[in-house]
Design a protein around this motif. Sequence first.
Motif, mmCIF file in Angstrom:
data_model
loop_
_atom_site.group_PDB
_atom_site.id
_atom_site.type_symbol
_atom_site.label_atom_id
_atom_site.label_comp_id
_atom_site.label_asym_id
_atom_site.label_seq_id
_atom_site.Cartn_x
_atom_site.Cartn_y
_atom_site.Cartn_z
ATOM 1 N N ALA A 1 0.855 -1.185 0.000
ATOM 2 C CA ALA A 1 0.000 0.000 0.000
ATOM 3 C C ALA A 1 0.892 1.236 0.000
ATOM 4 C CB ALA A 1 -0.919 -0.006 1.216
ATOM 5 N N ARG A 2 2.181 1.027 0.103
ATOM 6 C CA ARG A 2 3.174 2.109 0.217
ATOM 7 C C ARG A 2 2.783 3.059 1.333
ATOM 8 N NH1 ARG A 2 6.724 -0.407 -1.372
ATOM 9 N NH2 ARG A 2 8.100 1.396 -1.564
ATOM 10 N N LYS A 3 2.464 2.514 2.471
ATOM 11 C CA LYS A 3 1.874 3.301 3.540
ATOM 12 C C LYS A 3 2.194 2.594 4.854
ATOM 13 C CE LYS A 3 -2.700 5.225 4.406
ATOM 14 N NZ LYS A 3 -3.332 4.482 5.456
ATOM 15 N N GLY B 1 -4.046 4.653 0.395
ATOM 16 C CA GLY B 1 -2.744 4.112 0.024
ATOM 17 C C GLY B 1 -2.559 4.253 -1.480
ATOM 18 N N ASN B 2 -1.506 3.632 -1.968
ATOM 19 C CA ASN B 2 -1.273 3.626 -3.410
ATOM 20 C C ASN B 2 -0.944 2.178 -3.748
ATOM 21 O OD1 ASN B 2 -1.401 5.111 -5.700
ATOM 22 N ND2 ASN B 2 0.684 5.946 -5.564
ATOM 23 N N TYR C 1 6.983 4.363 4.937
ATOM 24 C CA TYR C 1 6.592 4.388 3.533
ATOM 25 C C TYR C 1 5.926 5.723 3.235
ATOM 26 C CZ TYR C 1 7.404 -0.626 3.346
ATOM 27 O OH TYR C 1 7.980 -1.865 3.396
ATOM 28 N N SER C 2 6.250 6.272 2.071
ATOM 29 C CA SER C 2 5.630 7.537 1.627
ATOM 30 C C SER C 2 5.702 8.609 2.696
ATOM 31 C CB SER C 2 4.164 7.320 1.235
ATOM 32 O OG SER C 2 4.074 6.352 0.230
#
Lengths: 630, 359
Positions: free
Chosen positions: A317-319, A384-385, A580-581
């Motif tokens: 989720a890059r989170k 998220g991404n 993340y991020s």
Amino acid sequence: MSTATTHAEEVHAHAHDHEHEHHEPNFIQKYIFSEDHKTIAKQYLIMGILWAFVGGSLSILFRLQLGFPEMQLDWLRPILGEWIDESGKLDKEFYLALVTMHGTIMVFFVLTAGLSGTFSNFLIPLQIGARDMASGFINMLSFWFFFLSSAVMFSSLFLETGPASGGWVIYPPLSALPQAMPGSGLGMTLWLTAMAFFIVSSLMGGINYICTIINLRTRGMTFTKMPLTIWSFFFTAILGLLSFPVLLSAALLLIFDRSFGTSFYLSEIYIQGQALPNMGGSPILYQHLFWFLGHPEVYIVLLPALGMTSEIIATNARKPIFGYRAMIGSMMGITVLAFIVWAHHMFVTGMNPFLGSVFMFLTLIIAVPSAVKAFNYITTLWKGNLIFTPAMLFSIGLVSLFISGGVTGIILGNSALDINLHDTYFVVAHFHLVMGSASFFGLMAGVYHWYPKMFGRMMNKTLGYIHFWATFVGVYCVFFPMHYTGIAGFPRRYYSFTALGNGREEAFTDLNMFISIAAILTFSAQAIFFWNFFYSIFKGKKATQNPWNSTTLEWTTPVEVGHGNWPGEIPAVYRWPYDYSKPGAESDFIPQNVPYSATPESNLPEENEEIANEKAIESLLAAQNESYNR
Amino acid sequence: MNYLIGLLSVVFFILAISVIAKSMKLNKNLAEGEDESTPLDSSNNSNAYGMLIFWLLGTVAGVWSFLHSLPDFLPEAASKHGIDTDKMFWVSMAVVTFAFFATNTLLLFFAFKYRYNKNRKATFYPVNHKLELIWTVIPAVVMAILVFTGWRTWRDITSQAPSDAVVIEITGHQFGWYVRYAGNDDNQLGNQNYKLIDETNSVGIDFTDKNSFDDFTATELHIPKGKPVLLKIKAQDVLHSVYLPYQRVKMDAVPGMPTKFWFTPTISTDEMRAKLNNKDFNFKLNCTEICGRGHFGMAITVFVDEPADYKKWCAEQKPFLATNPSYLEKVPANLKAKASKYIPAEPIATDSTATAAAL
Ligand code: HEM
Ligand SMILES: [Cu+2]
Ligand SMILES: [Cu+2]
């Protein structure tokens, strides 16, 4: 590439000469009697996969009987021989043997050894920054005891009197009296022997996991900087360490009752025209002992899956995982509560109803931390991404199944409602979703995610997607409808439902057929995985060092991880595993071994204060090296 | 049925095709040199749409299959406590179905909505204590309410049986059930001992106890409608479990440890037949604890009679001692006179057919 990785490399460059002298291990030391945690992990994994296919095939056999009671099974005679009776049907006792072995294999051999054995072994040293387990030798023994246990259990499938057949819970007196059913003869002896070895194996594993996590964390890896995977393995090991011995004692007493004429579980029995002399024993005692392991066991199976999912979801989720501390807290809560809810499996065994009330309260409390975990996963996806790697898909699938199976626990934990539902297909549906399927999805997610680290190659993603969708749809098709037969009062461990009368069997003939077809399709779809897994070991695309752009330490090791894991110094850890991020950061992830002093642009105020500690962390290097040279 | 299989195949098929199609494209892209720095590939959107499709088809299939199975669930509970537990079951079901649907919807919908987009960055959102507090407290409160109502019902169900309850002993064995009634004179079951079991006396009635003299056995369970019934449950060999699905009664039968369950039947067999419009309907007693090869077939028929009919049926039954006068021998001397009352005046040849059938 990104600054993050450049820094990671700098840290490596600081490496002093690694003072180990190794002898090049020969083939047997390297692949068979290996003390390397990575090899042991792979051994567990491959055994687990093989067992999963055995356990799965058994379920397909009995699903044929349930879905197509009229079907002629003569064509199975070459494999099953006498177990197909003259009329071309599955033998009734053998049906029970299949159910029993299926349950035993799935719970213990696939989802305990295959899941926790694989990933605790593989990830603990790599993620906490250790060169290996606290004791490589005991770790090796642990696997070989498991192997021995597997061999004994597997051989019991070929006995003339059949393997153990009293259900995976092997309640006495049925399991204690060979005259009660043939499976309670030699088959049960082998079952008990195998399980004794299994318990020894998992205790040796568990002690090792706990010691390693407590003692061998790299410098800077405080408990609050540990990835949730490690936390979950830690709690799992504690659960196992405290509960498996109780199963061992239950089994020992059963062995005494079977072979030495004691009466721990036997009392006032009249069987086959004979009154037995045993007096004063209690079958209920066995159930208490069994479920004292049995309930923690479902969390032993589930927690590692949840831990790995946390990692995979955050990465893809890059989170950051939402509520890191709440996740630890809820796992801790689950661990403690898991020991005091066992009797919810025994509401209608004749246990004192007041105890039933107590266990109902405790059981519904455990639902709260479980709910918190589900909410945290969902919130982690929010904004998220999302990158849908096969591992991510299986993790999302896990959360869905965990919820779907978990909610019915609230019904079954209510003793008043359990009266009607106990030992029906409603229970089968419940635990297959929440424990069976969810943990199985965790296992799959883990394999897809850490495969590059295990084998240095990638699995084919497209096959992974197909595997996921077929399995996700399939698992729901198999287990969701079982709620319906459960509500309709269909008991479990029934060879056929004719005796229910009143047209109830006929009303669900179609549904049972549907479930069986879905089971066969879902099971067949696993061949895609089987192929992908073994093919990619040799022919997969070469992996890069950190294919998922993840922050944890295992991705700082070289693609082909050697003995001792890091060729140079073990990296130090400065931050939590979920950066993340991070706002301000150039890259969308900052590995754990990147110091705050290297990332002034993204530090939060309290993190700037931690820069002062970095010197202290680095100064631990000498002590850490020392500990390996002792 | 065909419809179902068709549906299943279609789902599998569509998903497989769409994934394969997308991945073909992926392979092309790869050949053209895709960005290797992320694990992203061109199937990402298909997988995201997959979540949405799964949600949609899952919802439709769930609702449809539930409605389809609904008529085949157990009919209305035929006992007092069963009516309560059924109500509680459906209320709880509604609560958890809501939770199930809401959370799964959020999960799948978020998965779809926040699929990778290179123009967006994930929000760094590691914690929110208020939110966490809310979703800890809400389930806790809901759970507390459910537990509390559950506990009250459980307490009532497991309370002491009323003293006027009809007492019936039911004994599980491989593979069947023996039923013993307290008799027409004293409503008291006589003692019983597993060491006294023989081919005729299959439950081991102890004839040194005067309460046994009028006890009679049967191969079916008759119970009176509207009266509390106390089942005294025993097992001879291995565990069994008494399950009266229509009365929502379940209790294990344990060798060496008598158990019990009391309940009040509310619907007679005839009323149920009329309700279900099925002349052949019969209540059943099944076994729900694995006990060996005959486990699945271990059932007897249960008749819920109007109280008057029940009385009549009981009156027609002969005490065990009457059908098996040879057991008079086992009666101690001081009770012989009392026991002899039950022996037919003209000693008949030992007729053990009634119990032989029970074997
Ligand atoms: C191929 C997928 C699977 C299918 C079709 C399947 C189906 C079934 C069914 C229908 C039963 C009940 C049989 C009966 O009561 O007569 C059963 C029992 C059971 N299954 Fe599975 N299952 C599968 C996978 C799993 C997995 C992954 C687990 C791991 C937890 C598992 C654990 C069990 C256990 C513990 C039992 C109870 C055994 C007993 O009653 O002693 N199953 N399975
Ligand atoms: Cu439990
Ligand atoms: Cu049974």
